[in-house]
Design a protein around this motif. Structure first.
Motif, PDB file in Angstrom:
ATOM      1  N   LEU A  78     -30.039  38.833  -1.543  1.00 42.02           N
ATOM      2  CA  LEU A  78     -29.445  37.604  -0.573  1.00 42.02           C
ATOM      3  C   LEU A  78     -30.810  37.617   0.431  1.00 42.02           C
ATOM      4  N   PRO A  79     -31.301  38.229   0.901  1.00 45.53           N
ATOM      5  CA  PRO A  79     -32.590  38.432   1.942  1.00 45.53           C
ATOM      6  C   PRO A  79     -33.774  37.472   1.158  1.00 45.53           C
ATOM      7  N   VAL A  80     -33.932  37.510  -0.103  1.00 48.66           N
ATOM      8  CA  VAL A  80     -35.139  37.250  -0.836  1.00 48.66           C
ATOM      9  C   VAL A  80     -34.610  35.419  -0.885  1.00 48.66           C
ATOM     10  N   LEU A  81     -33.500  35.234  -1.156  1.00 46.61           N
ATOM     11  CA  LEU A  81     -32.917  33.847  -1.298  1.00 46.61           C
ATOM     12  C   LEU A  81     -33.084  33.092  -0.068  1.00 46.61           C
ATOM     13  N   LEU A  82     -32.627  33.673   1.175  1.00 53.31           N
ATOM     14  CA  LEU A  82     -32.808  33.350   2.572  1.00 53.31           C
ATOM     15  C   LEU A  82     -34.195  33.177   3.031  1.00 53.31           C
ATOM     16  N   ASP A  83     -35.245  33.682   2.656  1.00 53.91           N
ATOM     17  CA  ASP A  83     -36.662  33.727   3.009  1.00 53.91           C
ATOM     18  C   ASP A  83     -37.059  32.724   2.102  1.00 53.91           C
ATOM     19  N   GLU A  84     -36.714  32.460   0.916  1.00 54.85           N
ATOM     20  CA  GLU A  84     -37.266  31.315   0.030  1.00 54.85           C
ATOM     21  C   GLU A  84     -36.819  30.094   0.705  1.00 54.85           C
ATOM     22  N   SER A  85     -35.359  30.084   1.257  1.00 59.10           N
ATOM     23  CA  SER A  85     -35.060  28.574   1.957  1.00 59.10           C
ATOM     24  C   SER A  85     -35.860  28.398   3.411  1.00 59.10           C
ATOM     25  N   ARG A  86     -36.001  29.444   4.005  1.00 61.06           N
ATOM     26  CA  ARG A  86     -36.659  29.362   5.381  1.00 61.06           C
ATOM     27  C   ARG A  86     -38.093  28.646   5.248  1.00 61.06           C
ATOM     28  N   ARG A  87     -38.933  29.144   3.749  1.00 64.43           N
ATOM     29  CA  ARG A  87     -40.178  28.387   3.593  1.00 64.43           C
ATOM     30  C   ARG A  87     -39.906  26.769   3.508  1.00 64.43           C
ATOM     31  N   ARG A  88     -39.037  26.546   2.472  1.00 67.26           N
ATOM     32  CA  ARG A  88     -38.732  25.197   2.206  1.00 67.26           C
ATOM     33  C   ARG A  88     -38.370  24.401   3.220  1.00 67.26           C
TER      34      ARG A  88
END
Length: 245
Positions: A78-88
């Motif tokens: 989940l943290p990986v997915l959230l980091d990807e969303s923060r960059r987008r």
């Protein structure tokens, strides 16, 4: 402010139906928030898609993992997915709360036992999913100990993904409950929803302990709804996992 509830996902349609019920109950209890539901795998919408919809216009999104154990999914996936969303969506603030299971749901488990007709003389076979993280499994064992204290009944905890050859772990747990004086076994799922894993354990339980009773899953029990609100209101964001660009 938006609240995104994140569950694992399942091919069993009962899972999505139950989780939508949890989402609706949380939404009714927190009318000042937009409450949505997403999944890590197997079920739509996936986390990234839901976050794009919520974070696209900026603002704050609080992500609550509807996971009963704090293991690989909550600490890494989940943290990986959230980091990807923060960059987008660099204008959005996306926080992850502790998992649902960080708050004791023992009172809800006891209610499910009572609904199943548990009484003096019974032994409780509680089953959780099981994790590669021993700390996550230990948390489930603590919940079992809490149920034992609240009910005065003997409780054994097994893990649906770790039953062993010929269900050795389940057989051992049943033997210990009988040795403790249990004249009937009550199965207690430490799961939000019924599904393939609960069916596997319950099928074995009915074969190995004829006449047993089986309690229902936690579902949208008020204690579950309260726990979601509690972690959302007092969120302690987990360490953000920064992945390479």
């Amino acid at each position: 402010m938006s609240l995104l509830l994140v569950a694992h996902g399942s091919r069993d349609p009962r899972f999505a139906t139950t989780l939508r019920g949890v989402r609706d109950a949380v939404g009714a209890a927190t009318p000042d928030r937009r409450v949505e539901l997403a999944y890590l795998d197997l079920t739509d919408p996936l986390v990234g898609t839901a976050l794009d919809a919520l974070a696209g216009a900026g603002g704050r999104v609080t992500v609550v993992p509807l996971l009963l154990g704090d293991g690989y999914h909550s600490r890494f996936d989940l943290p990986v997915l959230l980091d990807e969303s923060r960059r987008r969506h660099p204008g959005a603030v996306i926080d992850q709360t502790p998992v649902l299971g960080s708050i004791s749901l023992a009172t809800a488990l006891v209610d499910r036992l009572h609904e199943a007709g548990a009484h003096s003389g019974d032994g409780v076979l509680m089953y959780a999913v099981g994790s590669s993280d021993e700390g996550s499994d230990e948390a489930a064992r603590r919940r079992g100990a809490e149920v034992a204290r609240l009910t005065g009944l003997p409780v054994e905890v097994v893990f649906a993904t770790k039953l062993g050859p010929r269900a050795r772990e389940l057989r051992g747990a049943l033997a210990r409950l009988r040795a403790a004086g249990a004249t009937r076994i009550v199965g207690l799922p430490y799961f939000l929803s019924a599904g393939l894993l609960t069916e596997r354990v319950e099928g074995l339980l009915r074969f190995l302990a004829p006449g047993c009773a089986v309690a229902g899953p936690l579902g949208a029990h008020p204690a579950v709804v309260d726990a979601v609100a509690a972690v959302a209101d007092n969120r302690v964001p987990l360490s953000r996992l920064i992945v390479a660009n």
